[in-house]
Design a protein around this motif. Structure first.
Motif, PDB file in Angstrom:
ATOM      1  N   THR A 103       0.849  -1.196   0.000  1.00 23.57           N
ATOM      2  CA  THR A 103       0.000   0.000   0.000  1.00 23.57           C
ATOM      3  C   THR A 103       0.885   1.246   0.000  1.00 23.57           C
ATOM      4  N   GLY A 104       2.017   1.152   0.682  1.00 17.68           N
ATOM      5  CA  GLY A 104       2.941   2.286   0.715  1.00 17.68           C
ATOM      6  C   GLY A 104       3.428   2.667  -0.674  1.00 17.68           C
ATOM      7  N   THR A 105       3.654   1.658  -1.499  1.00 19.20           N
ATOM      8  CA  THR A 105       4.111   1.924  -2.870  1.00 19.20           C
ATOM      9  C   THR A 105       3.046   2.688  -3.650  1.00 19.20           C
ATOM     10  N   ALA A 106       1.800   2.244  -3.512  1.00 14.45           N
ATOM     11  CA  ALA A 106       0.709   2.917  -4.230  1.00 14.45           C
ATOM     12  C   ALA A 106       0.577   4.371  -3.751  1.00 14.45           C
ATOM     13  N   ILE A 107       0.732   4.574  -2.456  1.00 15.02           N
ATOM     14  CA  ILE A 107       0.675   5.941  -1.911  1.00 15.02           C
ATOM     15  C   ILE A 107       1.800   6.786  -2.502  1.00 15.02           C
ATOM     16  N   LYS A 108       2.963   6.170  -2.602  1.00 17.39           N
ATOM     17  CA  LYS A 108       4.115   6.912  -3.136  1.00 17.39           C
ATOM     18  C   LYS A 108       3.890   7.342  -4.577  1.00 17.39           C
ATOM     19  N   VAL A 109       3.195   6.509  -5.350  1.00 17.25           N
ATOM     20  CA  VAL A 109       2.902   6.904  -6.735  1.00 17.25           C
ATOM     21  C   VAL A 109       2.035   8.169  -6.723  1.00 17.25           C
ATOM     22  N   ALA A 110       1.018   8.179  -5.848  1.00 17.66           N
ATOM     23  CA  ALA A 110       0.141   9.355  -5.749  1.00 17.66           C
ATOM     24  C   ALA A 110       0.930  10.584  -5.306  1.00 17.66           C
TER      25      ALA A 110
END
Lengths: 171, 801
Positions: free
Chosen positions: B589-596
């Motif tokens: 989930t952290g990776t997806a947040i980082k994309v945002a």
């Protein structure tokens, strides 16, 4: 003599409502009476060619459309069965929806006939149907499925084939 | 009470005064708040994100599949809830099932958070509150925590306030389970989503803390390879076996072995996530792991019954309840190191090591509770060294001999009671018959599918130790179980996101497939290898963690390489990343947040809804928990769901009692707003669900490709994704998918090699108008394609709003 067992309600670990064990002949008659049955065929069917052949015969003989779950569809379509792929869990949700138009657009179903599934998996799907719909479900799998409306008992492979043959004879 | 506010002051003249600082408030928090804009929901309470949850639940409807028709929560009952009846307290079946699901989620969240609290206490005591957070080359160090709470921790001590928040929220959620609290299913569902989100904060705290202190790889795509498998254990050496998820005490054991120069004399290996984290310990500068991995929970009984371990050290989570009883039969002392699992053992934490050794080696005590990790570090290796010759001298016998195996298989009466209670109804009876006549192939095949729960033995009327029969019969394949595991790399770094974020959002990298969770597979461990191999060949990014990361490493390609050796570990298309253990799932989930945050420049701080909305509509990521069995798996999946990431679970996952599935035929549910002007846009039914099960790996493959499609895909991205969907459906289901046309917006979305044929189908089967001269679609699609549209489910994010 006192009838000490009359009207006994059996409560099990799981609840109060369990599948009625059904003989092949009765299952056949019940299926024949359904107005809009759906045969729900799972991928475990592919593990036993003999059972697959009987599934094809049942679908064709009784003219029942097939919901092919898992990866069962190709074998069924190749054998000329009117089958459509659908995920079993999604099907469980759609069958609870009176507005669902069915796999063919002709409306929801009044009976589901179960064959070729993992016992623990289909039993959960049937639990949802048992608790939240009035759909009649008949399991003709080799395992007793407590959450169906009616079910074969626990059968050996040989007895299961015999039971399916007897069911076909009575359709 | 002093009026001191900020600045320096001296207390050097005070004597015998205890100063307790409960919280540092004021200046520091003010600085944090002024540094970056705070979003609308920092530290959300139970009701804060209810609007977002209801938004999700409107499209993705809960479907309940009860395990039991009754409720036995209070003394009014048992109440029969079948047919959605109400119980004595007024709760109906749907609400009760939603409550049951919530209970599972917060149980999982508590396990991770409790683990985090324990780890943090230990690490702060050892390294100090001011020890810096160090996760590698990233500015966004704790993306999940920052998004949920608004905190941006810099030190170990800073992590505590986020943990305080999670613990309070979990307590509030647990309170709602009580009879006479919440009554509606939809609000239990919202609470479950809240619990799942909290779980990811708890997990992130755990992993960030241990990465920062224990010299674990820091976003390292080339983290070292470790040996994995029962076959890689050198049984000629004294063997120390660890089981669980909390590596804190085990690091002292590894240090002691290292300091005493015993590395070549002792075999140290682990089961479950402690094993993964052991291979991460002290490897951030490229050192080789000092321990081996045996595998997942499914290997626990098998490993113990092999008789090879000389000492077992347990910590917490996924540890079988019968470890002590099983170990005792084989004279293997058990050391419990965590107050979550104490097995009734005596607390020897304050006793002399030599005295404890004496009691355990003589068999006076079956094990000991040791909560002093320095003592543990010395005790466990010395005990292993001492116990090995003692056990050898005693002639400890574990598995049956060949003669005994023959006798056991002949004893079977084929009543099939074992098959009825087997969680996967394995064909044990037939395998017994085959083994009786010297054919062990069926048991060799069955061994991989068997999760070693031992239920078969509990019901056998002839007292056959079925598990021992399986293990003995499968000795040949067990000896060959030797693989490689890339040790957990930790987070995806900010620079990696800068490189790959655009490809993910536009769809030219077809998606992220996250293989997570436990080992309750429907058809054995190799399916994981098949999934990863297929998706890697198609250029998906495959991220793995926990038990899935382990089982994936057990198989080799034709060249003899595992997937970890075949594919590099960067965060770019066609790469395979092991983020680490169970708590490392927060990095997904952290990776997806980082994309945002990094690619789209969205403010993540305390801004959950906007970030989750971005992820749902733009990042084609799908989680797969193929063998999910634990409550933790349900909380991980539910946290992903609230963040907008769909998760598929294997067929056993139906026993979680509830899924969240959309209805593609209900067109009204598949719309979003265009944030530029608030107009409604039709979108394709993907992700089609937030949580669903599938029956077989063959069914799973096309479903993965389909559910990576997102409204933000550009034409190239959609074409790649649609090509994969059609090809995987044809390959694994043998048919063209019926709904393929629903994902077509323009002719350039169509797979290049099939464009002509598909245009014909669109015209003949779906009535679309085609300009055949230009080979263009004139009319038909329900969706417009506009590369600059900004899909959102949140009305307030639209400009007109």
């Amino acid at each position: 003599m006192v009838d000490a067992i009359k009207n006994t309600r059996v409560y099990t670990t799981w609840g109060t409502k369990n599948a009625k064990p059904v003989q092949p002949k009765v299952a056949a008659k019940t299926i024949s009476k359904a107005k809009r049955p759906l045969m729900v065929v799972g991928a475990d069917l592919l593990k036993n060619k003999e059972v697959l052949d009987r599934a094809v015969t049942i679908a064709k003989t009784a003219g029942i459309p097939v919901a092919a779950t898992g990866h069962s569809i190709k074998e069924l379509v190749d054998k000329g069965v009117s089958a459509k792929y659908i995920n079993i869990h999604s099907l469980g949700l759609y069958l609870c929806d009176p507005n669902w138009e069915g796999l063919d657009g002709n409306g929801c179903y009044d009976m589901a006939i179960i064959l070729g599934h993992k016992k623990y998996y289909i039993n959960q799907v049937l639990s949802g149907l048992k608790n939240f719909t009035n759909l009649k479900t008949i399991s003709i799998d080799k395992h007793y499925l407590q959450n169906a409306t009616m079910s074969f008992g626990n059968l050996s492979d040989e007895k299961h084939l015999e039971a399916l043959d007897e069911l076909i004879e009575n359709l | 009470m002093s009026n001191v506010t900020t600045g320096k002051f001296s207390i050097e003249d005070l004597e015998n005064v205890q100063v307790t600082i409960e919280n540092i408030v004021g200046a520091i928090e003010e600085v944090e708040e002024t540094e970056e804009e705070m979003g609308v929901t920092p530290k959300p309470g139970i009701s804060s994100l209810r609007h977002w949850d209801f938004n999700l639940l409107n499209r993705y409807e809960p479907i309940y599949t009860p395990m039991c028709d009754q409720c036995c929560y209070c003394t009014f009952g048992k109440c029969d809830l079948s047919g959605n009846k109400e119980g004595a307290c007024g709760i109906d079946m749907k609400a009760h099932q939603a409550r049951e699901f919530l209970l599972r989620v917060i149980t999982g969240a508590s396990a991770h958070t409790g683990h985090g609290r324990h780890l943090l206490h230990h690490l702060i005591e050892k390294y100090g509150r001011d020890h810096p957070i160090d996760v590698g080359s990233s500015n966004l160090k704790t993306p999940v925590m920052q998004t949920v709470t608004g905190y941006k921790p810099e030190t170990l001590g800073d992590l505590e306030k986020a943990l305080d928040y999670v613990e309070e929220q979990i307590t509030q959620l647990l309170a709602t389970i009580h009879m006479g609290q919440e009554g509606e299913a939809i609000d239990f569902e919202s609470k479950a989503l809240h619990g799942g989100m909290l779980d990811h904060v708890g997990m992130e705290i755990s992993d960030i803390a241990q990465i920062s202190c224990l010299k674990m790889p820091k976003s390292d795509p080339e983290s070292p390879l470790a040996e994995i498998g029962m076959g890689c254990i050198d049984s000629s050496k004294p063997m120390l076996l660890t089981i669980g998820h909390n590596v804190s005490g085990v690091t002292n054991i590894i240090d002691y072995i290292d300091e005493q120069g015993l590395s070549d004399d002792i075999e140290i290996a682990g089961l479950c996530c402690t094993a993964i984290d052991m291979t991460r310990y002290n490897t951030d500068e490229g050192d080789e792991p000092k321990s081996k991995v045996i595998g997942s929970l499914a290997k626990e009984l098998k490993m113990i019954r092999s008789g090879v371990p000389d000492v077992i050290v347990v910590d917490e989570q996924c540890v079988r309840a019968d470890i002590l009883r099983e170990a005792q039969r084989l004279s293997i002392p058990v050391i419990s190191t965590n107050d979550k699992i104490m097995y009734g053992l005596k607390d020897r934490s304050n006793d002399n090591v030599d005295e404890i050794l004496g009691d355990l080696e003589s068999g006076n005590e079956p094990g000991a509770l040791i909560l002093d990790f320095d003592k543990l570090g010395e005790l466990a290796p010395r005990l292993a060294m001492d116990m090995a010759p003692i056990r050898e001298e005693k002639g400890i016998k574990s598995l049956p001999t060949s003669e005994e195996l023959q006798e056991l298989t002949e004893r079977c009466v084929h009543c099939k009671e074992c098959e009825l209670v087997c969680p996967t109804n394995l064909s044990i009876s037939d395998a017994m018959s085959a083994a009786e006549s010297g054919d062990f192939a069926p048991f060799e095949e069955l061994h991989d599918k068997c999760v070693a729960c031992g239920r078969c033995e509990q019901v056998c009327p002839k007292d056959i130790p079925v598990l021992n029969v399986i293990e003995k019969s499968a000795q040949r394949v067990i000896r060959e179980e030797k693989g490689k595991l890339r040790s957990g790399r930790g987070q995806v770094s900010d620079p990696e996101i800068r490189e790959e974020g655009v490809n993910l959002v536009l769809g030219t990298t077809p998606g992220i497939i996250a293989l997570v969770g436990c080992s309750n597979y429907p058809e054995g461990t190799k399916d994981l290898y098949r999934i990863a191999d297929e998706m890697l060949k198609r250029n998906y990014i495959v991220v793995v963690s926990g038990c899935s990361a382990m089982d994936l490493g057990m198989y080799r390609n034709e060249d003899g390489n595992t997937l970890y050796e075949e594919y590099p570990g960067k965060f770019i298309k066609g790469n395979l990343l092991n983020v680490g253990s169970c708590v490392s799932n927060s990095h997904i989930t952290g990776t997806a947040i980082k994309v945002a945050s990094i690619f789209a420049q969205r403010n993540v701080t305390g801004n959950f809804e906007e970030i989750a909305d971005y992820i749902l509509n733009r990042i084609g990521a799908v989680g797969v928990a193929w063998g999910a069995y634990s409550q933790k798996a349900s909380s991980i999946a539910t946290g992903c769901n609230r963040f907008g990431i769909p998760v598929i679970i294997g067929p056993h996952g139906s026993k979680y009692r509830r899924a969240l599935i959309g209805k593609p035929y209900d067109k009204d549910k598949w719309t979003v707003y265009d944030a530029r002007n608030g107009e409604e846009l039709q979108i394709p039914p993907s992700p089609e669900f937030l949580l669903s099960t599938v029956e077989s790996v063959e069914e799973l493959m096309p479903m993965l490709a389909k559910n990576c499609m997102r409204p933000s895909d550009n034409n190239m991205g959609r074409m790649i994704k649609l090509t994969n969907y059609i090809e995987l459906s044809e390959k694994y289901l043998g048919v063209m998918p019926e709904d393929w046309y629903q994902f077509v917006r323009t002719e350039t979305d169509l797979p290049l090699t099939k464009r002509g044929d598909l245009l014909k189908k669109l015209e003949s089967e779906h009535g679309w108008e085609i300009d055949w001269k230009k080979k263009k679609i004139i009319s038909g699609p329900s969706m417009k394609f506009d590369v600059s549209s900004q899909p959102t489910n949140v009305k307030r994010l639209c400009k007109e709003a």
